[in-house]
Enzyme design. Structure first.
Site, PDB file in Angstrom:
ATOM      1  N   GLU A 100       0.663  -1.379   0.435  1.00 61.43           N
ATOM      2  CA  GLU A 100       0.516   0.020  -0.202  1.00 61.43           C
ATOM      3  C   GLU A 100       0.551   1.712   0.360  1.00 61.43           C
ATOM      4  O   GLU A 100       0.884   2.480  -0.520  1.00 61.43           O
ATOM      5  CB  GLU A 100      -0.885   0.140   1.458  1.00 61.43           C
ATOM      6  CG  GLU A 100      -1.558   0.656   1.500  1.00 61.43           C
ATOM      7  CD  GLU A 100      -2.902   0.732   2.804  1.00 61.43           C
ATOM      8  OE1 GLU A 100      -2.213   2.453   3.159  1.00 61.43           O
ATOM      9  OE2 GLU A 100      -2.926   0.082   3.440  1.00 61.43           O
ATOM     10  N   HIS A 101       2.258   0.876   0.448  1.00 62.09           N
ATOM     11  CA  HIS A 101       3.102   2.395   0.523  1.00 62.09           C
ATOM     12  C   HIS A 101       3.169   2.152  -0.448  1.00 62.09           C
ATOM     13  O   HIS A 101       4.115   4.083  -1.013  1.00 62.09           O
ATOM     14  CB  HIS A 101       3.875   2.333   1.767  1.00 62.09           C
ATOM     15  CG  HIS A 101       2.973   2.387   3.203  1.00 62.09           C
ATOM     16  ND1 HIS A 101       2.711   1.502   4.336  1.00 62.09           N
ATOM     17  CD2 HIS A 101       3.151   4.098   3.690  1.00 62.09           C
ATOM     18  CE1 HIS A 101       2.174   2.819   4.910  1.00 62.09           C
ATOM     19  NE2 HIS A 101       2.716   3.071   5.211  1.00 62.09           N
ATOM     20  N   GLU A 177       5.110   4.526  11.908  1.00 61.09           N
ATOM     21  CA  GLU A 177       3.657   4.450  11.039  1.00 61.09           C
ATOM     22  C   GLU A 177       3.203   3.097  12.874  1.00 61.09           C
ATOM     23  O   GLU A 177       2.346   3.183  13.208  1.00 61.09           O
ATOM     24  CB  GLU A 177       3.313   3.755  10.068  1.00 61.09           C
ATOM     25  CG  GLU A 177       3.412   4.975   9.068  1.00 61.09           C
ATOM     26  CD  GLU A 177       2.424   4.647   8.068  1.00 61.09           C
ATOM     27  OE1 GLU A 177       1.188   3.630   8.270  1.00 61.09           O
ATOM     28  OE2 GLU A 177       2.125   5.413   7.468  1.00 61.09           O
TER      29      GLU A 177
END
Length: 491
Positions: A100-101, A177
């Site tokens: 996703e990143h 994160e």
């Protein structure tokens, strides 16, 4: 946008439904509203039937294309994929979140700068998310820019560059994160709840994965994950807003007809069954000011017919926060007890449903000296008994069931193209079709007090709970006491 109705006012179900209907109908067909002093030109039932149809087409490679035309000047289009942390192993847990990143760091055709310029020039918003069973890449843009949006999405999903230098840079971002998530104690508590409830199975893994995997994942791991899970039959191209379905199907054929539907060696990945285990996990830290506790039993799957009665039961319990008004006049019995006895800072009933199982429970935050009292009231007149025993009183339950049905109707009526698009994508993956509003309404209206009682008895009474606690949780009762509170000895 969410609608909140003060249940203590006892707004009738029919008036509330009409209000929701008017709000939902506002951006749709003009015939659904009358401008004469705010009077509706059609009934509630007619407005549900008049809601835009969700059209569904399947391409030759198995990829599904679904859309709902609402007449907006904007639209949201995205790709929903049956892939998430449940499809990962212990070794590669966190790969979907890492991808996703990487998605917006450039493709073979558009380097990162060019990709960002394309999105900005359209005034669009490009985003993605990963959950335990789904991954989504979507873009909100002007309706006229739909062709370009579909092209960029196809590039992001099929041709991500996965540059080694970018992988190393994003490795640090993911680790930061992970550190930030550790500070969100609600997320930590609910992840621990999944870990203990589904221990030894893939559903017990977190979406973000452990930090050791974030440090060791390689480019080949990401490529293998894409090749294994990004297959056409597991994808849905969803769109909502000012979109034409035939145009969307044509764009899908142009950009996604090349997506593979074959697996190497015909090794089609099959989800392994996830067993529920009644158990507990405690992460005691007396330095924290408040205790965060979640208690749950095994719930219904997303496609189970029991899902709607359980949603109504959840609404009966409701939620509470110190900032709420109403005090002892709140409709939820547990909320009134929380106010009168100063039991907790907040609580929330939840039902997380997955393809073949779920979690039905309550999460609360309280002072370390109130844990035992909150557990007592949650498992007795609060959680277990209010979901189960309170249904024995027809007068009490009919009032609560009607009020709760009103609340269950609220999330079904989605405002804006992005929630609509997300709802369409997840429905196609979960049910194979988009369940129309009229069908939801009929299923909610069919819920009776006896049905709520029987379903709650089936899922709650004498079942082993899963418990997760974070913070100063010394006062949390022994697991055997919590288990014994799940049933009554009645003579």
């Amino acid at each position: 946008l969410a609608l909140y109705v003060n249940r203590s006012t006892r707004v009738s179900l029919r008036i509330f439904k009409l209000l929701v209907c008017l709000l939902v109908s506002l951006p749709l067909q003009p015939i659904l509203l009358s401008l004469r002093r705010g009077q509706a030109s059609v009934s509630y039932a007619q407005s549900l039937v008049g809601a835009p149809e969700t059209r569904l087409t399947t391409l030759d490679n198995g990829l599904k294309v679904a859309s709902e035309e609402t007449g907006h000047a904007t639209c949201t289009v995205g790709l929903w994929i049956s892939a998430g942390s449940r499809y990962e192993s212990e070794k590669n847990n966190g790969t979907g979140f890492f991808l996703e990143h990487m998605a917006f760091k450039g493709t073979k055709k558009y380097p990162q700068t060019a990709l960002e310029q394309q999105v900005e020039s359209m005034g669009a918003h490009l985003s993605a998310y990963t959950s335990r069973e789904h991954t989504a890449y979507y873009m909100k843009t002007l309706a006229k820019d739909l062709p370009k949006a579909v092209e960029l999405l196809s590039e992001v999903v099929q041709s991500c560059s996965l540059n080694e230098a970018e992988i190393e840079q994003q490795r640090g971002v993911v680790l930061r994160e992970l550190e930030e998530v550790e500070g969100n104690l609600q997320e930590v508590c609910l992840d621990l709840l999944h870990a203990t409830a589904f221990q030894g199975t893939a559903l017990g893994q977190s979406v973000l994965g452990p930090s050791r995997n974030a440090r060791t994942l390689t480019r080949q791991d990401l490529v293998d994950y894409i090749n294994s899970h990004y297959k056409a039959p597991r994808m849905v191209l969803s769109a909502a807003g000012g979109v034409n379905h035939e145009e969307l199907v044509g764009l899908a054929k142009s950009h996604f007809s090349g997506v593979s539907f074959e697996y190497e060696g015909d090794a089609v990945p099959v989800l392994s069954p996830c067993r529920f285990t009644g158990s507990e996990i405690r992460m005691r830290d007396d330095a924290l000011p408040l205790a965060h506790i979640a208690v749950a039993v095994e719930g219904a799957s997303a496609a189970s017919p029991d899902i709607v009665p359980l949603m109504v039961a959840n609404s009966i319990i409701g939620s509470y926060d110190l900032t709420y008004g109403g005090g002892k006049h709140l409709s939820s019995r547990l909320a009134r007890l929380a106010v009168e006895e100063n039991l907790c800072h907040s609580f929330q009933a939840f039902h997380s449903s997955y393809s073949d199982t779920g979690l039905l429970g309550i999460y609360f935050v309280c002072d370390k000296h109130q844990i035992e009292d909150m557990m007592h009231w949650s498992q007795n007149p609060g959680w277990t008994a209010q979901w189960y025993v309170s249904c024995l009183s027809c007068i009490y339950t009919n009032a609560h069931t009607n009020s709760s049905e009103s609340q269950v109707n609220t999330p079904v009526c989605l405002l804006g193209t992005t929630p609509l698009c997300d709802d369409i994508g997840r429905h196609i993956l979960n049910y194979g079709r988009r369940i129309p509003l009229a069908e939801w309404d009929a299923r909610i209206d069919a819920v009776t007090p006896r049905m709520v009682r029987d379903i709650c008895s089936k899922y709650i009474y004498d079942k082993c709970p899963a418990v997760a606690a974070v913070g100063p949780c010394e006062q949390l009762p022994d697991y055997n006491r919590m288990r014994s509170a799940m049933y009554w000895l009645r003579f």
